[in-house]
Design a protein around this motif. Structure first.
Motif, PDB file in Angstrom:
ATOM      1  N   ASP A   1       0.827  -1.213   0.000  1.00  0.00           N
ATOM      2  CA  ASP A   1       0.000   0.000   0.000  1.00  0.00           C
ATOM      3  C   ASP A   1       0.860   1.261   0.000  1.00  0.00           C
ATOM      4  OD1 ASP A   1      -2.170  -1.672   0.029  1.00  0.00           O
ATOM      5  OD2 ASP A   1      -2.832  -1.133   2.049  1.00  0.00           O
ATOM      6  N   ALA A   2       1.949   1.248   0.759  1.00  0.00           N
ATOM      7  CA  ALA A   2       2.854   2.400   0.776  1.00  0.00           C
ATOM      8  C   ALA A   2       3.463   2.625  -0.608  1.00  0.00           C
ATOM      9  CB  ALA A   2       3.946   2.199   1.821  1.00  0.00           C
ATOM     10  N   LEU A   3       3.820   1.546  -1.280  1.00  0.00           N
ATOM     11  CA  LEU A   3       4.349   1.657  -2.642  1.00  0.00           C
ATOM     12  C   LEU A   3       3.268   2.173  -3.591  1.00  0.00           C
ATOM     13  CD1 LEU A   3       6.489   1.292  -4.809  1.00  0.00           C
ATOM     14  CD2 LEU A   3       5.920  -1.157  -4.869  1.00  0.00           C
ATOM     15  N   LEU A   4       2.048   1.680  -3.466  1.00  0.00           N
ATOM     16  CA  LEU A   4       0.961   2.152  -4.324  1.00  0.00           C
ATOM     17  C   LEU A   4       0.686   3.634  -4.106  1.00  0.00           C
ATOM     18  CD1 LEU A   4      -1.436  -0.908  -4.275  1.00  0.00           C
ATOM     19  CD2 LEU A   4      -0.267   0.036  -6.272  1.00  0.00           C
ATOM     20  N   ASP A   5       0.816   4.118  -2.891  1.00  0.00           N
ATOM     21  CA  ASP A   5       0.651   5.554  -2.644  1.00  0.00           C
ATOM     22  C   ASP A   5       1.697   6.373  -3.394  1.00  0.00           C
ATOM     23  OD1 ASP A   5      -1.546   5.099  -1.017  1.00  0.00           O
ATOM     24  OD2 ASP A   5      -0.401   5.237   0.858  1.00  0.00           O
ATOM     25  N   VAL A   6       2.925   5.862  -3.431  1.00  0.00           N
ATOM     26  CA  VAL A   6       3.994   6.545  -4.164  1.00  0.00           C
ATOM     27  C   VAL A   6       3.732   6.464  -5.674  1.00  0.00           C
ATOM     28  CG1 VAL A   6       6.488   6.554  -4.626  1.00  0.00           C
ATOM     29  CG2 VAL A   6       5.646   6.207  -2.305  1.00  0.00           C
ATOM     30  N   ILE A   7       3.202   5.347  -6.127  1.00  0.00           N
ATOM     31  CA  ILE A   7       2.836   5.202  -7.540  1.00  0.00           C
ATOM     32  C   ILE A   7       1.770   6.234  -7.906  1.00  0.00           C
ATOM     33  CG2 ILE A   7       1.648   3.684  -9.186  1.00  0.00           C
ATOM     34  CD1 ILE A   7       3.147   1.338  -7.810  1.00  0.00           C
ATOM     35  N   VAL A   8       0.772   6.395  -7.051  1.00  0.00           N
ATOM     36  CA  VAL A   8      -0.277   7.397  -7.292  1.00  0.00           C
ATOM     37  C   VAL A   8       0.351   8.782  -7.429  1.00  0.00           C
ATOM     38  CG1 VAL A   8      -2.202   8.624  -6.206  1.00  0.00           C
ATOM     39  CG2 VAL A   8      -2.205   6.138  -6.280  1.00  0.00           C
ATOM     40  N   ASP A   9       1.260   9.125  -6.528  1.00  0.00           N
ATOM     41  CA  ASP A   9       1.929  10.428  -6.600  1.00  0.00           C
ATOM     42  C   ASP A   9       2.708  10.575  -7.906  1.00  0.00           C
ATOM     43  OD1 ASP A   9       0.918  11.119  -4.128  1.00  0.00           O
ATOM     44  OD2 ASP A   9       2.770  10.665  -3.040  1.00  0.00           O
ATOM     45  N   ALA A  10       3.379   9.513  -8.324  1.00  0.00           N
ATOM     46  CA  ALA A  10       4.164   9.568  -9.560  1.00  0.00           C
ATOM     47  C   ALA A  10       3.263   9.758 -10.780  1.00  0.00           C
ATOM     48  CB  ALA A  10       4.999   8.304  -9.716  1.00  0.00           C
ATOM     49  N   VAL A  11       2.150   9.058 -10.805  1.00  0.00           N
ATOM     50  CA  VAL A  11       1.216   9.199 -11.928  1.00  0.00           C
ATOM     51  C   VAL A  11       0.593  10.596 -11.914  1.00  0.00           C
ATOM     52  CG1 VAL A  11      -0.942   8.343 -12.937  1.00  0.00           C
ATOM     53  CG2 VAL A  11       0.804   6.730 -12.153  1.00  0.00           C
ATOM     54  N   LEU A  12       0.232  11.072 -10.736  1.00  0.00           N
ATOM     55  CA  LEU A  12      -0.309  12.431 -10.630  1.00  0.00           C
ATOM     56  C   LEU A  12       0.717  13.453 -11.121  1.00  0.00           C
ATOM     57  CD1 LEU A  12      -2.839  13.949  -9.842  1.00  0.00           C
ATOM     58  CD2 LEU A  12      -1.947  14.097  -7.514  1.00  0.00           C
ATOM     59  N   GLY A  13       1.986  13.188 -10.866  1.00  0.00           N
ATOM     60  CA  GLY A  13       3.046  14.058 -11.384  1.00  0.00           C
ATOM     61  C   GLY A  13       3.088  14.071 -12.904  1.00  0.00           C
ATOM     62  N   LYS A  14       2.703  12.970 -13.529  1.00  0.00           N
ATOM     63  CA  LYS A  14       2.635  12.917 -14.990  1.00  0.00           C
ATOM     64  C   LYS A  14       1.422  13.695 -15.514  1.00  0.00           C
ATOM     65  CE  LYS A  14       4.986   8.459 -15.232  1.00  0.00           C
ATOM     66  NZ  LYS A  14       6.255   8.923 -15.762  1.00  0.00           N
ATOM     67  N   VAL A  15       0.407  13.841 -14.667  1.00  0.00           N
ATOM     68  CA  VAL A  15      -0.767  14.638 -15.028  1.00  0.00           C
ATOM     69  C   VAL A  15      -0.455  16.119 -14.860  1.00  0.00           C
ATOM     70  CG1 VAL A  15      -3.139  15.234 -14.373  1.00  0.00           C
ATOM     71  CG2 VAL A  15      -2.430  12.831 -14.443  1.00  0.00           C
ATOM     72  N   LEU A  16       0.111  16.460 -13.730  1.00  0.00           N
ATOM     73  CA  LEU A  16       0.339  17.861 -13.378  1.00  0.00           C
ATOM     74  C   LEU A  16       1.715  18.329 -13.823  1.00  0.00           C
ATOM     75  CD1 LEU A  16      -1.229  17.789  -9.810  1.00  0.00           C
ATOM     76  CD2 LEU A  16      -2.279  18.580 -11.930  1.00  0.00           C
ATOM     77  N   THR A  17       1.990  18.177 -15.100  1.00  0.00           N
ATOM     78  CA  THR A  17       3.268  18.628 -15.640  1.00  0.00           C
ATOM     79  C   THR A  17       3.258  20.150 -15.776  1.00  0.00           C
ATOM     80  OG1 THR A  17       2.522  18.478 -17.922  1.00  0.00           O
ATOM     81  CG2 THR A  17       3.547  16.496 -16.970  1.00  0.00           C
ATOM     82  N   GLU A  18       4.431  20.705 -15.898  1.00  0.00           N
ATOM     83  CA  GLU A  18       4.549  22.152 -16.083  1.00  0.00           C
ATOM     84  C   GLU A  18       3.803  22.588 -17.344  1.00  0.00           C
ATOM     85  OE1 GLU A  18       8.230  25.167 -16.663  1.00  0.00           O
ATOM     86  OE2 GLU A  18       8.467  23.669 -15.064  1.00  0.00           O
ATOM     87  N   ASP A  19       3.940  21.816 -18.425  1.00  0.00           N
ATOM     88  CA  ASP A  19       3.248  22.153 -19.682  1.00  0.00           C
ATOM     89  C   ASP A  19       1.732  22.116 -19.514  1.00  0.00           C
ATOM     90  OD1 ASP A  19       5.658  22.492 -20.975  1.00  0.00           O
ATOM     91  OD2 ASP A  19       5.619  20.528 -21.950  1.00  0.00           O
ATOM     92  N   ALA A  20       1.236  21.113 -18.812  1.00  0.00           N
ATOM     93  CA  ALA A  20      -0.215  20.996 -18.609  1.00  0.00           C
ATOM     94  C   ALA A  20      -0.746  22.163 -17.784  1.00  0.00           C
ATOM     95  CB  ALA A  20      -0.554  19.667 -17.939  1.00  0.00           C
ATOM     96  N   ILE A  21      -0.014  22.555 -16.755  1.00  0.00           N
ATOM     97  CA  ILE A  21      -0.430  23.683 -15.919  1.00  0.00           C
ATOM     98  C   ILE A  21      -0.383  24.982 -16.713  1.00  0.00           C
ATOM     99  CG2 ILE A  21       0.104  25.015 -13.841  1.00  0.00           C
ATOM    100  CD1 ILE A  21      -1.001  22.172 -13.312  1.00  0.00           C
ATOM    101  N   GLU A  22       0.676  25.173 -17.490  1.00  0.00           N
ATOM    102  CA  GLU A  22       0.788  26.389 -18.313  1.00  0.00           C
ATOM    103  C   GLU A  22      -0.341  26.462 -19.337  1.00  0.00           C
ATOM    104  OE1 GLU A  22       2.700  29.119 -17.945  1.00  0.00           O
ATOM    105  OE2 GLU A  22       3.287  28.115 -16.099  1.00  0.00           O
ATOM    106  N   ALA A  23      -0.697  25.320 -19.928  1.00  0.00           N
ATOM    107  CA  ALA A  23      -1.798  25.293 -20.902  1.00  0.00           C
ATOM    108  C   ALA A  23      -3.115  25.685 -20.233  1.00  0.00           C
ATOM    109  CB  ALA A  23      -1.912  23.917 -21.548  1.00  0.00           C
TER     110      ALA A  23
END
Length: 131
Positions: free
Chosen positions: A54-76
Motif C-alpha cells: 500500500d505504501a508503494l501504491l501511494d507513491v505510484i499514485v503520486d508519480a502518476v499524478l506528477g505525470k498529469v500535473l506537468t509544467e506544460d499541462a499547468i501552463e496550458a
C-alpha cells in the motif's frame, strides 16, 4: 539472487520505476513477488524501502499524478488565449490519457483519498471508456 547483493543495488527510484512498468502492463494488482522478479531481487528486499504494498501504491499514485500535473499541462490551463472550457477539456483529456496508461491507479486513488470532489472526477475517468 543473494539477499546481501539486493541491499546495494536497490533504491526507491529503481523500485518505483519497475513498479510503474508493472502497472502499465498488469495494472495495480501486481504482486511484490512479480516486482522482485522484475528487479531481480528477493521480494522481501523491496520491503526495506517501502513498508508494504500500500505504501508503494501511494507513491505510484503520486508519480502518476506528477505525470498529469506537468509544467506544460499547468501552463496550458493558464493560457488565456483559449476559452477556459477548451483549456479544461484539453487538461481532462490529458489527465485521462495518463490514467489510461496506468490501469487501476485512478481506482486505487479513489479508494484511498478523502477529497470527495476529486474522487468523483477520478471515478468518471476510471469507469467511463473514452469515445
Amino acid at each position: 539472487r543473494s539477499e546481501t547483493s539486493d541491499i546495494g543495488q536497490l533504491n526507491r527510484e529503481k523500485i518505483l520505476s519497475a513498479a510503474l512498468e508493472l502497472v502499465q502492463s498488469d495494472g495495480v494488482d501486481f504482486s511484490m513477488r512479480a516486482l522482485g522478479t522484475k528487479l531481480d531481487v528477493w521480494p522481501m528486499a523491496v520491503y526495506r524501502h517501502y513498508k508494504n504494498r500500500d505504501a508503494l501504491l501511494d507513491v505510484i499514485v503520486d508519480a502518476v499524478l506528477g505525470k498529469v500535473l506537468t509544467e506544460d499541462a499547468i501552463e496550458a490551463l493558464k493560457d488565456s488565449s483559449e476559452p477556459w472550457q477548451s483549456r479544461l477539456e484539453a487538461f481532462c483529456l490529458h489527465m485521462y490519457d495518463v490514467y489510461v496508461r496506468f490501469p487501476g491507479v485512478a481506482k486505487w486513488q479513489c479508494a484511498t483519498m478523502r477529497d470527495v470532489k476529486v474522487k468523483a472526477i477520478l471515478m468518471v475517468f476510471w469507469s467511463e471508456p473514452r469515445k
